[in-house]
Write a protein that holds these residues in place. Structure first.
Motif, PDB file in Angstrom:
ATOM      1  N   GLU A   1      42.552  43.468  36.165  1.00 34.46           N
ATOM      2  CA  GLU A   1      41.870  42.779  35.435  1.00 34.46           C
ATOM      3  C   GLU A   1      41.549  43.292  34.016  1.00 34.46           C
ATOM      4  O   GLU A   1      41.708  42.699  33.077  1.00 34.46           O
ATOM      5  CB  GLU A   1      40.516  42.165  36.014  1.00 34.46           C
ATOM      6  N   LYS A   2      40.849  44.514  34.047  1.00 32.56           N
ATOM      7  CA  LYS A   2      40.804  45.062  32.672  1.00 32.56           C
ATOM      8  C   LYS A   2      42.119  45.573  31.830  1.00 32.56           C
ATOM      9  O   LYS A   2      42.193  45.364  30.648  1.00 32.56           O
ATOM     10  CB  LYS A   2      40.075  46.560  32.996  1.00 32.56           C
TER      11      LYS A   2
ATOM     12  N   ASP B   1      40.179  45.347  39.981  1.00 31.14           N
ATOM     13  CA  ASP B   1      39.338  45.744  38.891  1.00 31.14           C
ATOM     14  C   ASP B   1      40.248  46.190  37.681  1.00 31.14           C
ATOM     15  O   ASP B   1      40.105  45.901  36.511  1.00 31.14           O
ATOM     16  CB  ASP B   1      38.169  46.442  39.135  1.00 31.14           C
ATOM     17  N   TYR B   2      41.065  47.253  38.274  1.00 31.32           N
ATOM     18  CA  TYR B   2      42.040  47.689  37.325  1.00 31.32           C
ATOM     19  C   TYR B   2      42.981  46.755  36.516  1.00 31.32           C
ATOM     20  O   TYR B   2      43.392  46.621  35.384  1.00 31.32           O
ATOM     21  CB  TYR B   2      42.826  48.855  37.934  1.00 31.32           C
TER      22      TYR B   2
ATOM     23  N   PHE C   1      37.025  51.431  36.190  1.00 31.39           N
ATOM     24  CA  PHE C   1      37.321  50.334  37.281  1.00 31.39           C
ATOM     25  C   PHE C   1      36.999  50.977  38.884  1.00 31.39           C
ATOM     26  O   PHE C   1      37.184  52.283  38.786  1.00 31.39           O
ATOM     27  CB  PHE C   1      38.798  50.398  37.088  1.00 31.39           C
TER      28      PHE C   1
ATOM     29  N   ASP D   1      34.048  51.063  28.317  1.00 33.01           N
ATOM     30  CA  ASP D   1      35.233  50.308  28.113  1.00 33.01           C
ATOM     31  C   ASP D   1      35.735  50.247  26.659  1.00 33.01           C
ATOM     32  O   ASP D   1      34.748  49.778  25.800  1.00 33.01           O
ATOM     33  CB  ASP D   1      35.552  48.941  28.550  1.00 33.01           C
TER      34      ASP D   1
ATOM     35  N   ARG E   1      43.416  42.531  30.201  1.00 38.67           N
ATOM     36  CA  ARG E   1      42.598  42.278  28.953  1.00 38.67           C
ATOM     37  C   ARG E   1      42.929  43.092  27.813  1.00 38.67           C
ATOM     38  O   ARG E   1      42.734  42.766  26.652  1.00 38.67           O
ATOM     39  CB  ARG E   1      40.980  42.417  29.255  1.00 38.67           C
TER      40      ARG E   1
END
Length: 219
Positions: free
Chosen positions: A9-10, A6-7, A1, A173, A13
């Motif tokens: 968001e991932k 970004d962190y 990330f 990922d 998920r």
């Protein structure tokens, strides 16, 4: 990330995926920026309707903290000041950082406090091969589950026997899962006749736990 956005968001998920797959405990990779508590509060809203417990660790430093949260918000926090496990719906969890995992005492104190699982956030400064052996040793000598981050997203899960139950790949990922039977961490007999809790003899430790060392000098 690449940053906080970004962190989050991932992490969102993977938390959703973990809940769909029936995981009860999720350990997210350490954050590289401040704001651990704020991130946990934002992510907790994504767990509504699930019984997932998540662990999130902030960047290294004097104010480092590890936050445990669920759909109801933050359950509790770990800091480096006190080695006490935290009761959660997914079990009794403890945390150590950096060199604390290399020394046997911190993890042993957490185990004696009732920890069934300990998360060790390593700093990646020592060779991975040796660090993994130490992590497996800490799990086996305390008969607990140990979740070890060598550095960043390089992680594994070791069981009470010291066996590696799951391990991440070198890059990309991904999420890995392991079966954690909490009852396995409650049997403290390593070999027949050797119980690491009931067999302790604190009265025999003498200078090891006194104000002075064996050589008479102050520690």
């Amino acid at each position: 990330f690449s940053g906080m956005e970004d962190y989050l968001e991932k992490a969102a998920r993977f938390l959703a995926r973990a809940a769909d797959q029936g995981n009860r405990l999720v350990c997210l990779p350490p954050m590289k920026t401040e704001g651990c508590s704020g991130a946990a509060e934002k992510l907790s809203g994504l767990l509504a309707g699930s019984d997932v417990v998540a662990v999130l660790n902030g960047p290294a430093g004097e104010d480092r903290e590890t936050v445990v949260f669920s759909a109801g918000g933050v359950i509790g926090r770990f800091s480096g000041d006190v080695l006490e496990p935290l009761d959660t719906p997914a079990g009794r969890i403890g945390a150590v950082w950096g060199d604390e995992g290399w020394n046997p005492e911190p993890v042993r104190c957490l185990m004696l406090g009732g920890a069934e699982m300990v998360v060790w956030y390593g700093d990646g400064k020592r060779p991975r091969e040796i660090s993994v052996k130490v992590a497996r040793t800490r799990a086996a000598e305390n008969r607990i589950f140990l979740l070890y981050y060598h550095g960043g997203e390089d992680a594994l899960v070791a069981g009470p026997s010291g066996a590696v139950l799951a391990e991440t790949l070198d890059e990309g990922d991904q999420a890995v899962s392991a079966m954690i039977r909490r009852s396995e961490s409650r049997g403290k007999t390593v070999v027949p006749g050797t119980n690491i809790v009931s067999g302790r003899l604190p009265s025999a430790y003498g200078g090891l736990v006194g104000e002075k060392g064996a050589n008479g000098s102050h520690d």
